[in-house]
Design an enzyme around this catalytic site. Structure first.
Site, PDB file in Angstrom:
ATOM      1  N   THR A  10       0.829  -1.213   0.000  1.00 52.75           N
ATOM      2  CA  THR A  10       0.000   0.000   0.000  1.00 52.75           C
ATOM      3  C   THR A  10       0.867   1.269   0.000  1.00 52.75           C
ATOM      4  O   THR A  10       0.689   2.149  -0.833  1.00 52.75           O
ATOM      5  CB  THR A  10      -0.910   0.012   1.244  1.00 52.75           C
ATOM      6  OG1 THR A  10      -0.115  -0.359   2.366  1.00 52.75           O
ATOM      7  CG2 THR A  10      -2.083  -0.922   1.106  1.00 52.75           C
ATOM      8  N   PHE A 140      -8.157   5.065   3.831  1.00 47.25           N
ATOM      9  CA  PHE A 140      -7.809   4.114   4.889  1.00 47.25           C
ATOM     10  C   PHE A 140      -9.042   3.384   5.422  1.00 47.25           C
ATOM     11  O   PHE A 140      -9.010   2.793   6.506  1.00 47.25           O
ATOM     12  CB  PHE A 140      -7.092   4.831   6.039  1.00 47.25           C
ATOM     13  CG  PHE A 140      -5.731   5.354   5.635  1.00 47.25           C
ATOM     14  CD1 PHE A 140      -4.634   4.507   5.552  1.00 47.25           C
ATOM     15  CD2 PHE A 140      -5.553   6.692   5.308  1.00 47.25           C
ATOM     16  CE1 PHE A 140      -3.381   4.972   5.159  1.00 47.25           C
ATOM     17  CE2 PHE A 140      -4.305   7.164   4.907  1.00 47.25           C
ATOM     18  CZ  PHE A 140      -3.220   6.307   4.836  1.00 47.25           C
ATOM     19  N   CYS A 147      -8.046   1.191   8.663  1.00 44.02           N
ATOM     20  CA  CYS A 147      -6.621   0.827   8.690  1.00 44.02           C
ATOM     21  C   CYS A 147      -5.967   1.112  10.046  1.00 44.02           C
ATOM     22  O   CYS A 147      -5.952   2.248  10.515  1.00 44.02           O
ATOM     23  CB  CYS A 147      -5.886   1.595   7.596  1.00 44.02           C
ATOM     24  SG  CYS A 147      -4.132   1.210   7.562  1.00 44.02           S
TER      25      CYS A 147
HETATM   26  C1  HEM Z   1      -0.954   4.233   2.199  1.00 40.27           C
HETATM   27  C2  HEM Z   1      -0.926   3.156   2.981  1.00 40.27           C
HETATM   28  C3  HEM Z   1      -2.145   2.363   3.420  1.00 40.27           C
HETATM   29  C4  HEM Z   1      -3.431   2.380   2.938  1.00 40.27           C
HETATM   30  C5  HEM Z   1      -4.022   3.231   1.815  1.00 40.27           C
HETATM   31  C6  HEM Z   1      -4.180   1.418   3.727  1.00 40.27           C
HETATM   32  C7  HEM Z   1      -5.539   1.165   3.561  1.00 40.27           C
HETATM   33  C8  HEM Z   1      -6.258   0.271   4.314  1.00 40.27           C
HETATM   34  C9  HEM Z   1      -7.690   0.009   4.179  1.00 40.27           C
HETATM   35  C10 HEM Z   1      -8.637   0.689   3.178  1.00 40.27           C
HETATM   36  C11 HEM Z   1      -8.023  -0.936   5.084  1.00 40.27           C
HETATM   37  C12 HEM Z   1      -9.414  -1.552   5.306  1.00 40.27           C
HETATM   38  C13 HEM Z   1      -9.513  -2.804   4.423  1.00 40.27           C
HETATM   39  C14 HEM Z   1     -10.814  -3.550   4.627  1.00 40.27           C
HETATM   40  O1  HEM Z   1     -11.475  -3.387   5.652  1.00 40.27           O
HETATM   41  O2  HEM Z   1     -11.175  -4.339   3.745  1.00 40.27           O
HETATM   42  C15 HEM Z   1      -6.815  -1.294   5.803  1.00 40.27           C
HETATM   43  C16 HEM Z   1      -6.757  -2.227   6.815  1.00 40.27           C
HETATM   44  C17 HEM Z   1      -5.602  -2.590   7.482  1.00 40.27           C
HETATM   45  N1  HEM Z   1      -4.365  -2.009   7.354  1.00 40.27           N
HETATM   46 FE1  HEM Z   1      -3.871  -0.514   6.064  1.00 40.27          FE
HETATM   47  N2  HEM Z   1      -3.342   0.851   4.633  1.00 40.27           N
HETATM   48  C18 HEM Z   1      -2.086   1.395   4.502  1.00 40.27           C
HETATM   49  C19 HEM Z   1      -0.956   1.116   5.252  1.00 40.27           C
HETATM   50  C20 HEM Z   1      -0.906   0.219   6.304  1.00 40.27           C
HETATM   51  C21 HEM Z   1       0.253  -0.010   7.164  1.00 40.27           C
HETATM   52  C22 HEM Z   1       1.578   0.739   7.058  1.00 40.27           C
HETATM   53  C23 HEM Z   1      -0.097  -1.005   8.030  1.00 40.27           C
HETATM   54  C24 HEM Z   1       0.674  -1.666   9.126  1.00 40.27           C
HETATM   55  C25 HEM Z   1       1.966  -1.552   9.346  1.00 40.27           C
HETATM   56  C26 HEM Z   1      -1.457  -1.376   7.734  1.00 40.27           C
HETATM   57  C27 HEM Z   1      -2.159  -2.367   8.397  1.00 40.27           C
HETATM   58  C28 HEM Z   1      -3.486  -2.650   8.205  1.00 40.27           C
HETATM   59  C29 HEM Z   1      -4.198  -3.704   8.922  1.00 40.27           C
HETATM   60  C30 HEM Z   1      -3.617  -4.659   9.966  1.00 40.27           C
HETATM   61  C31 HEM Z   1      -5.526  -3.666   8.476  1.00 40.27           C
HETATM   62  C32 HEM Z   1      -6.686  -4.541   8.930  1.00 40.27           C
HETATM   63  C33 HEM Z   1      -7.386  -3.829  10.086  1.00 40.27           C
HETATM   64  C34 HEM Z   1      -8.591  -4.606  10.569  1.00 40.27           C
HETATM   65  O3  HEM Z   1      -9.131  -5.444   9.834  1.00 40.27           O
HETATM   66  O4  HEM Z   1      -9.044  -4.328  11.701  1.00 40.27           O
HETATM   67  N3  HEM Z   1      -1.915  -0.608   6.692  1.00 40.27           N
HETATM   68  N4  HEM Z   1      -5.765  -0.547   5.321  1.00 40.27           N
END
Ligand code: HEM
Length: 166
Positions: A10, A140, A147
């Site tokens: 991402t 996010f 996220c």
């Molecule tokens: C520009 C960077 C990022 C974007 C645009 C992004 C976007 C997202 C989005 C839209 C979701 C929700 C997905 C869903 O519910 O189907 C998500 C979930 C998540 N993201 Fe990110 N993310 C980014 C960076 C990161 C980073 C750096 C980490 C960890 C080091 C991370 C860890 C997670 C985790 C663990 C989830 C699942 C949370 C859950 O289900 O409770 N993400 N992200």
């Protein structure tokens, strides 16, 4: 493993699009560089705190606009666990619902006629963002499963872009 996949692809994808957009828009690149050079005149001492990197207004606009046009996560999927009325639409229990992040972030009805333009200053113009909410701009995600890496990702993204652009 989740952190590796959710956190790596991402952020690297977002940084690549930001660099592409800056290359296509040298005027934006110049404005960004001006802000960065003013904030960090000596690049050899570039080691910003969380507060310092987040205080840069134009950088923030560039990041938000990149994530609007090129959302790294283009859609999310949810299943509703109860029968629900959404306005006057009935959504039966167990319906799989796609939330089209990338489409929402390019809807002319929300962003106006300049929707396709890379215009970081839109974020400083309330008339261009008056219809924007956490539910139609959500790179996010939104809600309790949004996220977890949001703040880490933004800091990483801002620091990387600042380092390359200054
Ligand atoms: C520009 C960077 C990022 C974007 C645009 C992004 C976007 C997202 C989005 C839209 C979701 C929700 C997905 C869903 O519910 O189907 C998500 C979930 C998540 N993201 Fe990110 N993310 C980014 C960076 C990161 C980073 C750096 C980490 C960890 C080091 C991370 C860890 C997670 C985790 C663990 C989830 C699942 C949370 C859950 O289900 O409770 N993400 N992200």
């Amino acid at each position: 493993m989740t952190f590796l996949f959710a956190g790596h692809e991402t952020t690297s994808n977002a940084t690549s699009w930001a660099l592409y957009l800056l290359a296509q828009h040298p005027n934006v690149q110049d404005l960004l560089r001006d802000e960065l050079v003013k904030a960090f005149p000596d690049k050899s001492k570039f080691n910003p705190t969380f507060e310092e990197i987040n205080s840069l207004e134009y950088l923030n606009c560039v990041i938000k606009e990149t994530l609007r046009l090129y959302a790294p996560v283009t859609a999310m999927r949810r299943t509703n666990i109860n029968d629900k009325m959404l306005g006057d639409i009935f959504i039966p229990k167990n319906t799989v619902i796609d939330i089209p992040i990338a489409t929402l972030q390019r809807l002319p009805s929300i962003w106006g006629p300049t929707v396709e333009d890379f215009d970081p200053t839109r974020w400083l113009n309330p008339s261009l963002t008056e219809n924007v909410t956490n539910y139609n701009y959500m790179p996010f995600g939104a809600g309790i499963r949004s996220c977890i890496g949001n703040k880490l990702a933004l800091s990483e993204f801002k620091i990387l872009l600042s380092w390359i652009s200054s």
